[in-house]
Structures are given as C-alpha cells and as structure tokens.
Design a protein around this motif. Structure first.
Motif, PDB file in Angstrom:
ATOM      1  N   THR A 286       0.689  -1.235  -0.074  1.00 30.56           N
ATOM      2  CA  THR A 286      -0.180   0.209   0.011  1.00 30.56           C
ATOM      3  C   THR A 286       0.773   1.338  -0.011  1.00 30.56           C
ATOM      4  O   THR A 286       0.639   2.099  -0.671  1.00 30.56           O
ATOM      5  CB  THR A 286      -0.938  -0.034   1.295  1.00 30.56           C
ATOM      6  OG1 THR A 286      -1.719  -0.875   1.009  1.00 30.56           O
ATOM      7  CG2 THR A 286      -1.851   1.141   1.469  1.00 30.56           C
ATOM      8  N   SER A 287       1.990   1.355   0.873  1.00 35.46           N
ATOM      9  CA  SER A 287       2.723   2.717   0.993  1.00 35.46           C
ATOM     10  C   SER A 287       3.471   2.751  -0.341  1.00 35.46           C
ATOM     11  O   SER A 287       3.598   3.928  -0.896  1.00 35.46           O
ATOM     12  CB  SER A 287       3.420   2.595   2.077  1.00 35.46           C
ATOM     13  OG  SER A 287       4.619   1.449   2.023  1.00 35.46           O
ATOM     14  N   GLN A 288       4.111   1.814  -0.980  1.00 39.66           N
ATOM     15  CA  GLN A 288       4.563   1.866  -2.251  1.00 39.66           C
ATOM     16  C   GLN A 288       3.501   2.240  -3.275  1.00 39.66           C
ATOM     17  O   GLN A 288       3.868   3.213  -4.149  1.00 39.66           O
ATOM     18  CB  GLN A 288       5.325   0.316  -2.547  1.00 39.66           C
ATOM     19  CG  GLN A 288       6.014   0.538  -3.926  1.00 39.66           C
ATOM     20  CD  GLN A 288       6.511  -0.993  -4.438  1.00 39.66           C
ATOM     21  OE1 GLN A 288       5.589  -1.982  -4.384  1.00 39.66           O
ATOM     22  NE2 GLN A 288       7.864  -1.332  -4.729  1.00 39.66           N
ATOM     23  N   GLY A 289       2.498   1.648  -3.465  1.00 40.48           N
ATOM     24  CA  GLY A 289       1.469   2.349  -4.407  1.00 40.48           C
ATOM     25  C   GLY A 289       1.217   3.550  -4.137  1.00 40.48           C
ATOM     26  O   GLY A 289       0.964   4.397  -5.037  1.00 40.48           O
ATOM     27  N   SER A 290       0.990   3.900  -2.848  1.00 42.84           N
ATOM     28  CA  SER A 290       0.719   5.264  -2.471  1.00 42.84           C
ATOM     29  C   SER A 290       1.720   6.386  -2.970  1.00 42.84           C
ATOM     30  O   SER A 290       1.673   7.437  -3.716  1.00 42.84           O
ATOM     31  CB  SER A 290       0.501   5.502  -1.084  1.00 42.84           C
ATOM     32  OG  SER A 290       0.576   6.798  -0.599  1.00 42.84           O
ATOM     33  N   SER A 291       2.954   5.781  -2.865  1.00 43.39           N
ATOM     34  CA  SER A 291       4.094   6.606  -3.519  1.00 43.39           C
ATOM     35  C   SER A 291       4.075   6.699  -4.900  1.00 43.39           C
ATOM     36  O   SER A 291       4.307   7.990  -5.437  1.00 43.39           O
ATOM     37  CB  SER A 291       5.566   6.248  -2.862  1.00 43.39           C
ATOM     38  OG  SER A 291       6.605   7.033  -3.544  1.00 43.39           O
ATOM     39  N   PHE A 292       3.644   5.784  -5.536  1.00 45.77           N
ATOM     40  CA  PHE A 292       3.564   5.675  -7.055  1.00 45.77           C
ATOM     41  C   PHE A 292       2.508   6.859  -7.525  1.00 45.77           C
ATOM     42  O   PHE A 292       2.659   7.380  -8.366  1.00 45.77           O
ATOM     43  CB  PHE A 292       3.493   4.602  -7.579  1.00 45.77           C
ATOM     44  CG  PHE A 292       4.563   3.745  -7.738  1.00 45.77           C
ATOM     45  CD1 PHE A 292       5.797   4.102  -8.580  1.00 45.77           C
ATOM     46  CD2 PHE A 292       4.638   2.290  -7.252  1.00 45.77           C
ATOM     47  CE1 PHE A 292       6.833   3.217  -8.390  1.00 45.77           C
ATOM     48  CE2 PHE A 292       5.845   1.533  -7.280  1.00 45.77           C
ATOM     49  CZ  PHE A 292       6.847   2.096  -7.994  1.00 45.77           C
ATOM     50  N   LEU A 293       1.433   6.906  -6.703  1.00 46.27           N
ATOM     51  CA  LEU A 293       0.120   7.772  -7.118  1.00 46.27           C
ATOM     52  C   LEU A 293       0.960   9.154  -6.740  1.00 46.27           C
ATOM     53  O   LEU A 293       0.467   9.994  -7.576  1.00 46.27           O
ATOM     54  CB  LEU A 293      -0.853   7.434  -6.220  1.00 46.27           C
ATOM     55  CG  LEU A 293      -1.412   5.977  -6.668  1.00 46.27           C
ATOM     56  CD1 LEU A 293      -2.701   5.607  -5.624  1.00 46.27           C
ATOM     57  CD2 LEU A 293      -2.209   5.862  -8.064  1.00 46.27           C
ATOM     58  N   ILE A 294       1.397   9.502  -5.667  1.00 46.27           N
ATOM     59  CA  ILE A 294       1.835  10.737  -5.429  1.00 46.27           C
ATOM     60  C   ILE A 294       2.588  11.477  -6.168  1.00 46.27           C
ATOM     61  O   ILE A 294       2.818  12.400  -6.961  1.00 46.27           O
ATOM     62  CB  ILE A 294       2.477  10.735  -4.052  1.00 46.27           C
ATOM     63  CG1 ILE A 294       1.572  10.374  -2.914  1.00 46.27           C
ATOM     64  CG2 ILE A 294       2.918  12.073  -3.556  1.00 46.27           C
ATOM     65  CD1 ILE A 294       0.095  11.123  -2.910  1.00 46.27           C
ATOM     66  N   MET A 295       3.483  10.458  -7.046  1.00 48.06           N
ATOM     67  CA  MET A 295       4.462  10.927  -8.006  1.00 48.06           C
ATOM     68  C   MET A 295       3.805  11.460  -9.019  1.00 48.06           C
ATOM     69  O   MET A 295       4.226  12.402  -9.901  1.00 48.06           O
ATOM     70  CB  MET A 295       5.345   9.486  -8.547  1.00 48.06           C
ATOM     71  CG  MET A 295       6.255   9.707  -9.585  1.00 48.06           C
ATOM     72  SD  MET A 295       6.822   8.284 -10.220  1.00 48.06           S
ATOM     73  CE  MET A 295       7.779   7.555  -9.028  1.00 48.06           C
ATOM     74  N   MET A 296       2.814  10.992  -9.339  1.00 47.55           N
ATOM     75  CA  MET A 296       1.856  11.183 -10.659  1.00 47.55           C
ATOM     76  C   MET A 296       1.168  12.711 -10.526  1.00 47.55           C
ATOM     77  O   MET A 296       0.445  13.441 -11.279  1.00 47.55           O
ATOM     78  CB  MET A 296       0.747  10.403 -11.058  1.00 47.55           C
ATOM     79  CG  MET A 296       1.388   8.908 -11.357  1.00 47.55           C
ATOM     80  SD  MET A 296       3.022   9.006 -12.328  1.00 47.55           S
ATOM     81  CE  MET A 296       2.279   9.302 -13.895  1.00 47.55           C
ATOM     82  N   ILE A 297       1.252  13.197  -9.312  1.00 47.56           N
ATOM     83  CA  ILE A 297       0.585  14.572  -8.944  1.00 47.56           C
ATOM     84  C   ILE A 297       1.385  15.587  -9.904  1.00 47.56           C
ATOM     85  O   ILE A 297       0.915  16.620 -10.088  1.00 47.56           O
ATOM     86  CB  ILE A 297       0.823  14.994  -7.515  1.00 47.56           C
ATOM     87  CG1 ILE A 297       0.056  14.227  -6.611  1.00 47.56           C
ATOM     88  CG2 ILE A 297       0.476  16.428  -7.276  1.00 47.56           C
ATOM     89  CD1 ILE A 297      -0.078  14.270  -5.177  1.00 47.56           C
ATOM     90  N   MET A 298       2.533  15.324 -10.589  1.00 40.12           N
ATOM     91  CA  MET A 298       3.171  16.147 -11.461  1.00 40.12           C
ATOM     92  C   MET A 298       2.323  16.592 -12.727  1.00 40.12           C
ATOM     93  O   MET A 298       2.630  17.530 -13.229  1.00 40.12           O
ATOM     94  CB  MET A 298       4.445  15.483 -11.950  1.00 40.12           C
ATOM     95  CG  MET A 298       4.114  14.376 -12.875  1.00 40.12           C
ATOM     96  SD  MET A 298       5.905  13.700 -13.562  1.00 40.12           S
ATOM     97  CE  MET A 298       5.180  12.088 -14.320  1.00 40.12           C
ATOM     98  N   GLY A 299       1.295  15.591 -12.997  1.00 43.47           N
ATOM     99  CA  GLY A 299       0.248  16.053 -13.896  1.00 43.47           C
ATOM    100  C   GLY A 299      -0.135  17.525 -13.753  1.00 43.47           C
ATOM    101  O   GLY A 299      -0.658  18.296 -14.734  1.00 43.47           O
TER     102      GLY A 299
END
Length: 478
Positions: free
Chosen positions: A408-421
C-alpha cells in the motif's frame, strides 16, 4: 478487521487533517502568484505556468527520492521510521522551502521563488504519501473513500482561504482600490506559513497517530498482497495515469482561469481572487457532500445531510469573502449549480467507480459549456469543474490501492509521484493557449476527463476479478 476499526478513529483523524489544510492553502495560492509573476517578470502564459510545473513536479521528485532511499536501505522508508515521524519530517522540509521566499522577494528573483515552491512541495510529497492511506486506514474500509473525501474537504478550506489571504498580502484591501502589486509582500504570508508547518510538526509528533496503521499490518500476510510489487496490480498502473490527468485538469482549469478572465472578460488581476476562491471552494462543497457517509450509517440522515453539507460549505465561502469585503452578488446564482452536484452524488450510491464515471462526464459537460459560451456563464461553467473534480481524488486513490495489502505505501508513493500532472497539464494548456487562444485551450481538460471515464469503466472489472466489489462493501456497511 479488528473491533476498533468498526468506527472512524476521530481522535487520530482530526490532527491528521491539518496537513491536508496546508496542501490546499499553498496549491490554490499559486493561482494568485501566476498572474502576479507574469506581470512582474514579463512572462508568456506558458512561462507563467512554470509556477505550477515547479510545484507539482516536486511531488514526482520527492517520490523518486523516497523510493531510492527505500531501495538503498533495503526496506520501506515510511514503514521503518513510522507514519507519524514521516509526517513531521515532511512538514520540516516544507518549512525550509518557505524560508527561500525571503531572499527571493528581496532580490525579485523568479528562479528563487520557484525553488522555494519546489522545496515546499517536496515536503508535501512525503506528507501525501503517508497521509492519504492513513486517512483511509483510520476506520472501516467501507467508509475509507468518504473519510479521504472529508480530509479533502478540509484541504479545500485551505484552498478557499489561501487565494484571498495571498491576494490581500499583495494588493491590500479590495476596498482600498489598490492595483499595485508588490513581490516583496509575498514573503510575509509564506514565512508565517513556515512557522505553522513547524508548530504542526511538533503537535503531530506528540499526537496519538499510529506509527503504522493497523489496517496495513493486518493485510501484509493477506492473499491479495501476494504479488511481488505494487506495479503488478493493473488498478494501480491505470490509476497512476488517472491521478496524473485528474490533478492536471483540476489545477490547469484554475491556473489558466485568471488569464481567461483578464484577456476575454476584462477583469483586473486583483478582482479575480474571489473567483479563484470559488473554484477551490467548489471542491470543498463537493467533498463535504461526499463525506456524509463517514459520519453516519443512517440512510435517512444521510439524505438530509447531503443537502445541508454542500450549502454549509457554500456558506463558508460566502462568509470568508464577506469578511474580506468582496461583493457577493455574482455568487448567489451558483447555489443552483450545486443542485447538480447533489443529484450526481446521490446517483453514485457511494460506489467510487460509479462516482468517478458520473462526475467525469459532468466535468466534460462543464468544460464544453464554458468553451461554447462567453461572459459570466463561461466563468460559472469553468468554476463548476471544481464541483465535479471534488470527489475524484479519493475515488481514484481508493480504487488504485484496493487489494495492494503490504504494498500500500509503495503504491501510494507511485500515485503521489503522478501529481506532477498538475504542472505538466497546466503548462500544456498554457502552450495551447499561446498557440491558439485561452478559450480553446480548455480542450486539454476535456481530454483528461475522457481518460477518467475510461478508467472508471475499466477498473470495476479489474477489481471484481480480484474479488473486490464496492457495491457489496458499501451495502454491507449499512
């Protein structure tokens, strides 16, 4: 699920949402900085969007740093130092970023301003990686999406207030008739904000927040987390793109609105702040509405609250603007548009995939209406995009990390990464505006919403194949 997870842990949830407020305050304030910097530094519309680029790309850089550190130390960084300590560390990093506003304002340096925003958002990246799954975990899974929606409502209290305070700091009182902007005046609110970051970091350190949420501990051995990496889950991969385009359309719609109102409607820069505030207040209105289920399982009470919550949030917007001596007359008609939100929320029946589908379609309708009209009708149409973006983040986030278990925390980090949109899409719309015109540039947002419609349709089947059905979960919660 343990007994204490039957109800939301409000004693832990309430201190957590303070960081959500800060994210909103700074993000929405950027929309005021963009036209100010554009004039002060003589920038094109595309160049002015570097404010959004610097802020939102920092989320990606922060997530990459987090993953590199986790890889080099052969263990998940957040799981090792704890969720609470990670939040405090993120706040300290953001506080360091606000310090750069002092020399940047004194020297009139645009690159230094961007650097300050970048470091602030770098801290936000770590905070978001921790706080979003934590908000979902502090209670039953059936209301996880609604709890994240409620946290988002607090976030948008910050987005409603932020543009007004920063505009006041730059221009002074609207009634004074001041139209002169001062770059140096930007440093005061951001230095105060930095002090607030440090204060909250200390408070969170001594709060009752768990170092590791029980929900994540329980699912580490669960069969749904048997895959070797978060990237093995298609709901996450497609969800990462969804977060990218969602944050993109949410931010770009607002960050390009000042240029549209100035160029097409003849507004002065200092008069735009209430409309930017309304846009972000629209997200608060929608999120307060979508969070109703987190408070009660009583279906009749929920129906009543679904009408009370949005107009209560709208009242907060009107009250804040009244306090700032803004004319409220242009905003009363917006109460009718809120009815569309209420009907859409009721039609979703608490299912995050269905809500994502309905609200994304309405987002497309709002943007096309704004592009097809002129004057205040177009402003209301573009502003209403905030209403239809309001619950998309918790919907996407909940759908994307469902079933990830120990990842979950790893997946959350990947999602936060995409805030660059938020930065990339804003810059793209600015570039399209420079090549065509600001009115047509909103076609970029239509494309973003179109992908979200696709994701809402596709992810439902993916999750059902993994034994996850939100209709059953929601009905089981009542």
């Amino acid at each position: 699920m343990s007994a204490e997870q039957v109800q939301t842990k409000w004693g832990q949830f309430i201190p957590l949402v303070t960081v959500f407020f800060f994210w909103g305050f700074v993000a929405a304030s950027n929309d005021i900085l963009i036209p100010v910097f554009k004039k002060a530094f003589d920038l094109t519309q595309g160049q002015s969007q570097l404010v959004s680029v610097a802020f939102y790309v920092a989320y990606t850089v922060g997530s990459i740093i987090y993953m590199i550190i986790s890889y080099l130390t052969k263990g998940d960084l957040i799981n090792r130092i704890g969720y609470k300590n990670s939040l405090a560390l993120g706040l300290v990093i953001s506080a360091l970023g606000t310090l750069l506003f002092y020399p940047a304002a004194n020297t009139g340096s645009f690159p230094l301003m961007l650097s300050g925003l970048f470091i602030v958002a770098l801290g936000f990246s770590l905070q978001q990686t921790v706080a979003n799954p934590l908000a979902i975990a502090l209670g039953p899974i059936t209301t996880g999406s609604q709890r994240l929606t409620l946290a988002g409502g607090i976030n948008n209290l910050g987005t409603t207030i932020g543009p007004l305070i920063v505009s006041f700091a730059i221009f002074g009182s609207v009634t004074s008739g001041n139209s002169e902007m001062s770059i140096e005046s930007v440093k005061v609110p951001y230095l105060v904000l930095g002090a607030a970051f440090l204060l909250v970091a200390i408070l969170l350190k001594f709060s009752s927040l768990p170092d590791k949420p029980q929900a994540v501990v329980e699912t580490e051995s669960d069969k749904t987390s048997a895959r070797s990496s978060a990237l093995k889950y298609p709901q996450l991969i497609l969800g990462m793109i969804a977060i990218f385009v969602y944050v993109g359309v949410e931010v770009s719609t607002a960050s390009n609105l000042p240029a549209y109102m100035e160029n097409n409607l003849g507004f002065k820069t200092q008069d735009i702040a209430p409309f930017i505030s309304l846009y972000w207040a629209s997200l608060m209105i929608g999120r307060w509405t979508g969070a109703v289920e987190a408070f009660t399982n009583d279906m009749n009470l929920q129906k009543i609250l679904r009408f009370i919550a949005p107009y209560l949030a709208f009242g907060v917007f009107l009250g804040v603007n009244k306090f700032m001596n803004h004319d409220l007359t242009p905003f009363y008609v917006y109460g009718l548009i809120i009815l569309v939100l209420i009907i859409a929320d009721m039609a979703s029946k608490g299912n995050p995939a269905r809500m994502l589908l309905i609200f994304s379609v309405l987002g497309i309708v709002a943007l096309l209406t704004g592009m097809a009209t002129d004057g205040m009708v177009s402003v209301y149409a573009f502003t209403s995009v905030g209403l239809f973006c309001s619950t998309l983040w918790p919907c996407i986030f909940t759908l994307a990390i469902s079933g990830l278990g120990k990842h979950t925390s790893q997946g959350s980090s990947f999602l936060i990464m995409m805030i660059m949109g938020g930065g990339i899409v804003s810059w793209l719309q600015g570039a399209v505006s420079d090549a065509t015109n600001i009115h047509f540039s909103y076609i970029v947002g239509v494309v973003c919403f179109a992908y979200l419609v696709f994701y809402a349709w596709r992810v439902s089947g993916i999750l059902r194949n993994q034994g996850i059905d939100f209709d059953k979960k929601v009905s089981g919660g009542h």
